[in-house]
Structures are given as C-alpha cells and as structure tokens.
Design a protein around this motif. Sequence first.
Motif, PDB file in Angstrom:
ATOM      1  N   LEU A 223      -1.856  59.815  12.816  1.00 57.60           N
ATOM      2  CA  LEU A 223      -1.681  58.982  14.003  1.00 57.60           C
ATOM      3  C   LEU A 223      -2.844  59.164  14.982  1.00 57.60           C
ATOM      4  N   ARG A 224      -3.089  58.138  15.767  1.00 56.43           N
ATOM      5  CA  ARG A 224      -4.059  58.242  16.861  1.00 56.43           C
ATOM      6  C   ARG A 224      -3.452  59.101  17.976  1.00 56.43           C
ATOM      7  N   ASN A 225      -4.314  59.569  18.888  1.00 54.03           N
ATOM      8  CA  ASN A 225      -3.867  60.490  19.938  1.00 54.03           C
ATOM      9  C   ASN A 225      -2.648  60.006  20.708  1.00 54.03           C
ATOM     10  N   HIS A 226      -2.617  58.709  21.035  1.00 53.05           N
ATOM     11  CA  HIS A 226      -1.559  58.194  21.905  1.00 53.05           C
ATOM     12  C   HIS A 226      -0.351  57.668  21.148  1.00 53.05           C
ATOM     13  N   GLU A 227      -0.438  57.548  19.825  1.00 52.29           N
ATOM     14  CA  GLU A 227       0.603  56.854  19.067  1.00 52.29           C
ATOM     15  C   GLU A 227       1.856  57.687  18.843  1.00 52.29           C
ATOM     16  N   VAL A 228       1.771  58.986  19.021  1.00 55.53           N
ATOM     17  CA  VAL A 228       2.940  59.843  18.775  1.00 55.53           C
ATOM     18  C   VAL A 228       4.092  59.444  19.697  1.00 55.53           C
ATOM     19  N   TRP A 229       3.772  58.971  20.912  1.00 49.44           N
ATOM     20  CA  TRP A 229       4.818  58.600  21.867  1.00 49.44           C
ATOM     21  C   TRP A 229       5.540  57.319  21.455  1.00 49.44           C
ATOM     22  N   ASN A 230       4.979  56.581  20.533  1.00 49.38           N
ATOM     23  CA  ASN A 230       5.615  55.356  20.046  1.00 49.38           C
ATOM     24  C   ASN A 230       6.031  55.488  18.580  1.00 49.38           C
ATOM     25  N   PRO A 244      10.872  60.858   4.123  1.00 48.81           N
ATOM     26  CA  PRO A 244      10.678  60.427   5.518  1.00 48.81           C
ATOM     27  C   PRO A 244       9.578  59.373   5.642  1.00 48.81           C
ATOM     28  N   VAL A 245       9.750  58.487   6.599  1.00 51.05           N
ATOM     29  CA  VAL A 245       8.743  57.473   6.931  1.00 51.05           C
ATOM     30  C   VAL A 245       8.563  57.480   8.440  1.00 51.05           C
ATOM     31  N   CYS A 246       7.323  57.419   8.895  1.00 46.85           N
ATOM     32  CA  CYS A 246       7.032  57.366  10.323  1.00 46.85           C
ATOM     33  C   CYS A 246       6.890  55.908  10.743  1.00 46.85           C
ATOM     34  N   LEU A 247       7.699  55.495  11.706  1.00 45.07           N
ATOM     35  CA  LEU A 247       7.647  54.123  12.212  1.00 45.07           C
ATOM     36  C   LEU A 247       6.885  54.112  13.527  1.00 45.07           C
ATOM     37  N   VAL A 248       5.723  53.468  13.529  1.00 43.91           N
ATOM     38  CA  VAL A 248       4.922  53.336  14.755  1.00 43.91           C
ATOM     39  C   VAL A 248       5.243  51.971  15.350  1.00 43.91           C
ATOM     40  N   SER A 249       5.905  51.975  16.489  1.00 46.15           N
ATOM     41  CA  SER A 249       6.375  50.712  17.068  1.00 46.15           C
ATOM     42  C   SER A 249       5.276  49.946  17.796  1.00 46.15           C
ATOM     43  N   ASP A 250       4.291  50.668  18.345  1.00 43.82           N
ATOM     44  CA  ASP A 250       3.262  49.994  19.130  1.00 43.82           C
ATOM     45  C   ASP A 250       1.971  50.789  19.058  1.00 43.82           C
ATOM     46  N   GLY A 251       1.230  50.615  17.971  1.00 44.45           N
ATOM     47  CA  GLY A 251      -0.053  51.298  17.836  1.00 44.45           C
ATOM     48  C   GLY A 251      -1.187  50.415  18.315  1.00 44.45           C
ATOM     49  N   LYS A 252      -2.405  50.879  18.130  1.00 46.09           N
ATOM     50  CA  LYS A 252      -3.583  50.122  18.555  1.00 46.09           C
ATOM     51  C   LYS A 252      -3.659  48.781  17.851  1.00 46.09           C
ATOM     52  N   HIS A 283       0.932  55.067  29.979  1.00 47.21           N
ATOM     53  CA  HIS A 283       0.782  55.176  28.535  1.00 47.21           C
ATOM     54  C   HIS A 283      -0.678  55.117  28.097  1.00 47.21           C
ATOM     55  N   VAL A 284      -1.494  54.345  28.803  1.00 48.81           N
ATOM     56  CA  VAL A 284      -2.885  54.186  28.375  1.00 48.81           C
ATOM     57  C   VAL A 284      -3.688  55.469  28.517  1.00 48.81           C
ATOM     58  N   ARG A 285      -3.147  56.459  29.245  1.00 53.93           N
ATOM     59  CA  ARG A 285      -3.867  57.731  29.417  1.00 53.93           C
ATOM     60  C   ARG A 285      -3.326  58.835  28.518  1.00 53.93           C
ATOM     61  N   HIS A 286      -2.333  58.527  27.680  1.00 54.33           N
ATOM     62  CA  HIS A 286      -1.771  59.542  26.794  1.00 54.33           C
ATOM     63  C   HIS A 286      -2.816  60.091  25.832  1.00 54.33           C
ATOM     64  N   GLY A 287      -3.729  59.229  25.379  1.00 51.71           N
ATOM     65  CA  GLY A 287      -4.754  59.672  24.441  1.00 51.71           C
ATOM     66  C   GLY A 287      -5.669  60.724  25.027  1.00 51.71           C
ATOM     67  N   GLU A 288      -6.159  60.479  26.241  1.00 59.07           N
ATOM     68  CA  GLU A 288      -7.064  61.451  26.856  1.00 59.07           C
ATOM     69  C   GLU A 288      -6.331  62.735  27.226  1.00 59.07           C
ATOM     70  N   LYS A 289      -5.050  62.622  27.617  1.00 60.44           N
ATOM     71  CA  LYS A 289      -4.258  63.811  27.922  1.00 60.44           C
ATOM     72  C   LYS A 289      -4.061  64.667  26.675  1.00 60.44           C
ATOM     73  N   THR A 290      -3.883  64.007  25.536  1.00 63.14           N
ATOM     74  CA  THR A 290      -3.703  64.732  24.280  1.00 63.14           C
ATOM     75  C   THR A 290      -4.961  65.501  23.909  1.00 63.14           C
ATOM     76  N   ALA A 291      -6.109  64.860  24.070  1.00 62.93           N
ATOM     77  CA  ALA A 291      -7.375  65.521  23.736  1.00 62.93           C
ATOM     78  C   ALA A 291      -7.605  66.757  24.605  1.00 62.93           C
ATOM     79  N   ARG A 292      -7.283  66.646  25.890  1.00 61.46           N
ATOM     80  CA  ARG A 292      -7.469  67.789  26.794  1.00 61.46           C
ATOM     81  C   ARG A 292      -6.444  68.886  26.506  1.00 61.46           C
ATOM     82  N   ALA A 293      -5.216  68.474  26.198  1.00 63.31           N
ATOM     83  CA  ALA A 293      -4.168  69.462  25.920  1.00 63.31           C
ATOM     84  C   ALA A 293      -4.491  70.268  24.664  1.00 63.31           C
TER      85      ALA A 293
END
Length: 363
Positions: A223-230, A244-252, A283-293
């Motif tokens: 998954l991309r950095n921000h996609e885990v939340w969706n 198991p299957v991962c369902l991404v409801s709203d990815g890039k 939500h649009v900042r989740h990716g950068e927060k993930t990278a810093r975390a």
Amino acid sequence: MDGYRVAISIRGKHNFLYLVSTLPPKPESTRSKPFQQRISLGYPASLPGIKRAETQARLLGAQLVENNFDWGKWRGAPAKSAKTGEESLAQYKTYVIENRLNRDKYDDSEIETLWRRRFLDRGLLKLAIPRALSLNDFEAIAKELKPGTAQARYVTVELRHFAKFCGLTGVDECLMPYQGNYNPKRPKNKRIIPTDEDIEKLLTKIINPSWRYVFCMMATFGLRNHEVWNASLEYRTKGGKTFPVCLVSDGKTGSREVYPMPSRWVDLFDLPSKKLPTLSVSHVRHGEKTARAFLRQCDRIDHTPDWRPYSLRHAYAIRCIRNGVPDAISCKWLGHSIVTFREIYSKWISRSESEDIWLDLNM
C-alpha cells in the motif's frame, strides 16, 4: 530566411508559427548578451499563415541588420503583470480550486491543504508581494533550485503556470532551462529495497502498535503511505481454502483489491487486529505523517534503516515479480497501469535478485 538570420519554426500541439533568431535580451532578462530566442506570431501552420510569417521574418531580419530591433514592437502582452502579486495569487487560487483540484473528492479543509502543499509551498508564496510581478521575480525563485531534481521540475512547472496566468510573455523561454530533465520513472538515485528478512526484523520491533500496524500493512499489501487509512481486511473461502484480501476503498487510483505477499505475514504481524493511529490532520497529509512517523519509530528502537517506508511498496512489487505473478495482475494489486508497473518497479530488481529468480526457474 533570405540571409536575414531568421528561421520559422512550428511549435505546440496546435502547430503555431514562431520566428527563431539570435536576439537581444528582453528588458526583464538578467542576461547581457544576445542569444537564440523565439517570437510567437500566433499564426497557424497553414499556407496563409506561412506567407505572413515569411513577411514578418523579413521584417525582423531587416531590423537586426539595421540594428534597430525593439522588443516592445514584437510583444503584445506586458512585461509586467497588471495586478499586484497578492491580487494575482488570490485570483489564481480561485482558478486552481475550480479547475485543477477535485472538489468532489476533498472537503474545504483538505482543499486548503492541497493548495498550500501543491502550489504555495512550490514557490508561489514568495510571489505574494504588493507590486506587479515580472519574469525576474519568477526567475529569481527558479535560480535557487537545485538542477535536475524533482523539486526543480515541480516548482518550475507551477511557476510557469502562474506566470502565464498573470499574462506574462516569454515564460517558457525564461523558465524552461531551470526545469531540468528529472523523470520520476527514470530517477538517477538508486532506491534501496529491503529484503523480506530486513522487513520482518525491523517491523516486529516497532514499539507503537498503531504505527507498527500501518507499516506492516504497507509491507504485506504494497500500500501507499496514506492508503492504510482506507483499507480493510476481508476473509474469503474458495476451493476449501480461506484467505485474506485487502480492500482499498479510496486509493490514489481508485478502489482495488490486494492480495498478501507473503500471506504468512498476515498472521505474523497480527493484521486482523486493526489499530490505526489517530491523526489530527486532513487525509491528504496522512502520507507525509507516515513517512515522518517511520523515522521517529525507528529512532525509538535505535535502528534507522537506509530505506524509507515507500520502499515497502517496491519490495512488494518485486516479490510479485519473483513469485511469477503476471504483470496484468500485479499492476491491478498495486493500482498502476502495466506500462507504469514495468517502468517503475522492474528496474529495481538487483543482480542478486535476478540470479535468485533464474535459479528458481530450475532450467
């Protein structure tokens, strides 16, 4: 053209005509010596347009020979914007929000964040000044960029968009040299891809369970950095096997279904127990927060790797290739076209991995 040192060229997707010659610098230019430049005529590449262009070429050539060339007679638009930088930027913001951002996908707070990150932070904030803008103001920002980098490309592109919105002329001739040739599909720097052993060793040590869940989901499903939340897990049964299957409801690239690679990581990382961090940003900042975390969590265990969390996605893609997953399927799991999948990920396969793949074929 008839010895006048002037050529006629065709440019742009609509095939408009330009004059090309060695001309004195424009009034707002920082250059001191003549250099090759283009003059837009606004004529289409038709027979009448070419005849008019020939006339203009002779006129330009004569002016150059007689040393009485004047840029003011060859440019219809002003060298400076008619409005102040503050006024122009406010109007440009309205234009961007209405025409370049998806209003249906983001709420007002997210739109503001996107405007800041994609436009203001890319040099435009420096142009919010209480006077009319000139190309010198835009070029001053471009000169500070490091050549050949992603930043140089993206900042210069936005500077060009805004300069043209302000009605300035000669924008591409002035700013294009600073844009460089960076291409995200052909990066110059080698990306470090972690091995499966490296991933397991590091992620199982992450102390914070919520962030550990995020990184483990990225590793297991690419998954991309921000996609885990969706994303959410769903268990299915087929042929007597439950998986198991991962369902991404709203990815890039929209929604998609992703399968674990390898499947044993689902239990190893305890992914059925969903536990996301609570973030107080849009939500649009989740990716950068993930990278810093990621860096912060690695620092807590005193083990900062030489790769970044997005490399987990690259490792997933290489895992798909090594295990013989067809490209048409891999690209669906990753949310890419086949062309993008091959251009971006296949080049990161190292010599060692190539040898392992060949040995696995047992040929």
